[in-house]
Design an enzyme around this catalytic site. Structure first.
Site, PDB file in Angstrom:
ATOM      1  N   ARG A   1       0.217 -11.287   5.207  1.00 24.03           N
ATOM      2  CA  ARG A   1       1.857 -11.607   5.282  1.00 24.03           C
ATOM      3  C   ARG A   1       2.532 -10.815   6.449  1.00 24.03           C
ATOM      4  NH1 ARG A   1       5.099 -10.899  -0.667  1.00 24.03           N
ATOM      5  NH2 ARG A   1       6.402 -12.334   0.641  1.00 24.03           N
TER       6      ARG A   1
ATOM      7  N   ARG B   1      14.686  -2.091  -6.085  1.00 27.48           N
ATOM      8  CA  ARG B   1      13.169  -2.246  -6.650  1.00 27.48           C
ATOM      9  C   ARG B   1      13.299  -2.538  -8.398  1.00 27.48           C
ATOM     10  NH1 ARG B   1       9.670  -1.048  -3.004  1.00 27.48           N
ATOM     11  NH2 ARG B   1       8.431  -2.562  -3.779  1.00 27.48           N
TER      12      ARG B   1
ATOM     13  N   PRO C   1       0.907  -1.260   0.255  1.00 32.09           N
ATOM     14  CA  PRO C   1      -0.084  -0.168  -0.214  1.00 32.09           C
ATOM     15  C   PRO C   1       0.790   1.390   0.142  1.00 32.09           C
ATOM     16  CG  PRO C   1      -0.926  -1.539   1.491  1.00 32.09           C
ATOM     17  CD  PRO C   1       0.717  -2.201   1.072  1.00 32.09           C
ATOM     18  N   GLU C   2       0.608   2.164  -0.976  1.00 33.57           N
ATOM     19  CA  GLU C   2       1.318   3.256  -1.033  1.00 33.57           C
ATOM     20  C   GLU C   2       0.355   4.701  -0.664  1.00 33.57           C
ATOM     21  OE1 GLU C   2       3.345   3.733  -4.885  1.00 33.57           O
ATOM     22  OE2 GLU C   2       3.888   1.437  -4.959  1.00 33.57           O
TER      23      GLU C   2
ATOM     24  N   LYS D   1       3.078   6.919   4.114  1.00 30.56           N
ATOM     25  CA  LYS D   1       2.434   5.572   4.093  1.00 30.56           C
ATOM     26  C   LYS D   1       1.946   5.270   5.456  1.00 30.56           C
ATOM     27  CE  LYS D   1       5.601   3.792   0.249  1.00 30.56           C
ATOM     28  NZ  LYS D   1       6.766   2.988  -0.032  1.00 30.56           N
TER      29      LYS D   1
END
Length: 270
Positions: free
Chosen positions: A112, A250, A2-3, A59
């Site tokens: 997770r 990334r 989630p950003e 975030k």
């Protein structure tokens, strides 16, 4: 992960469902997500209080529960919120449940378990201690330019650096750069004043549009990179195969044709 747009969506969801209700209990089903607070202390300090308002920074989502007490939520890679009706079954991946006097519950769901929950007394002090940079939607054009002119490296690495500017993650950084027609490895030092303005406007547009669409990827414009991002993906502008590279640890996806700029690029791994 989630950003900023997802966390803003969670904030609005929490505001519309869970504010001003008396908290009757907190059930911790997996203490792994708790940071610097025990299940017993979390329940003791929140019971009888109400979530009064919320504040998002980057975030992170902070929920005020009285004077000098904030609940901090960070959603890791798979975290989200679910407001459960009276008889609604609890999801198996709900890690913490906040119960209210109306018999509804707010679930912090995290498959997770990379999310985080803790109590803080001062949000600004927390942000300063953690060296978290300004929220990207609070940054004006002048400050945005200063950030990029003051740091070296690939433009995408700067977008992702939460100590410089907070809220942007891997996915939206790729979309921002696609809209700005700028390759992710472009050296920040090579950007002109006009380039930085284009990048700033692209940043605001992408984040605000994603929020307006409630981060529903099925509703994203087909002209965006995100619906096509990944292996075998093709550029929605020219139809050429997308390229990938590793920047700041990334995987970045981009169109080498549409995002080709006459700027120098930093060395990157392909």
């Amino acid at each position: 992960m989630p950003e900023l747009p997802e966390v803003e969506t969670f904030k609005r969801y929490l505001d519309s469902t869970s504010l001003h209700q008396r908290i009757t209990g907190v059930a911790v089903r997996d203490a792994y997500v708790l940071k610097r607070v025990s299940p017993r202390e979390l329940a003791r300090r929140l019971k009888g209080r109400r979530f009064e308002n919320s504040r998002r920074h980057g975030k992170h989502l902070f929920v005020r529960a009285g004077d000098e007490l904030w609940l901090r939520l960070h959603f890791g890679m798979t975290g989200w919120l679910q407001y459960l009706k009276r008889d609604e079954e609890t999801p198996n991946t709900a890690r913490v449940l906040f119960g209210f006097a109306n018999n509804r519950r707010l679930a912090f769901d995290d498959q997770r378990k990379f999310g985080e929950i803790e109590l803080v007394t001062d949000v600004d002090e927390f942000l300063q201690t953690r060296c978290i940079g300004p929220d990207v939607l609070d940054v004006g054009l002048s400050e945005f330019k200063t950030i990029f002119r003051s740091h070296h490296g690939a433009v995408k690495a700067i977008l992702l650096n939460q100590q410089l500017i907070s809220g942007i993650g891997n996915l939206y950084a790729d979309e921002i750069l696609f809209r700005a027609r700028m390759q992710p490895a472009t050296a920040a030092a090579s950007l002109s004043d006009k380039d930085l303005r284009v990048l700033f406007l692209a940043t605001r547009y992408v984040l605000e549009k994603a929020i307006a669409l409630k981060t529903d990827f099925n509703r994203l414009p087909k002209t965006w990179l995100l619906p096509h991002r990944g292996k075998h993906g093709r550029c929605p502008r020219c139809g050429r195969a997308l390229k990938s590279a590793t920047i700041a640890g990334r995987t970045s996806w981009f169109c080498a044709h549409c995002q080709e700029r006459a700027h120098s690029k930093v060395t990157l791994a392909t």
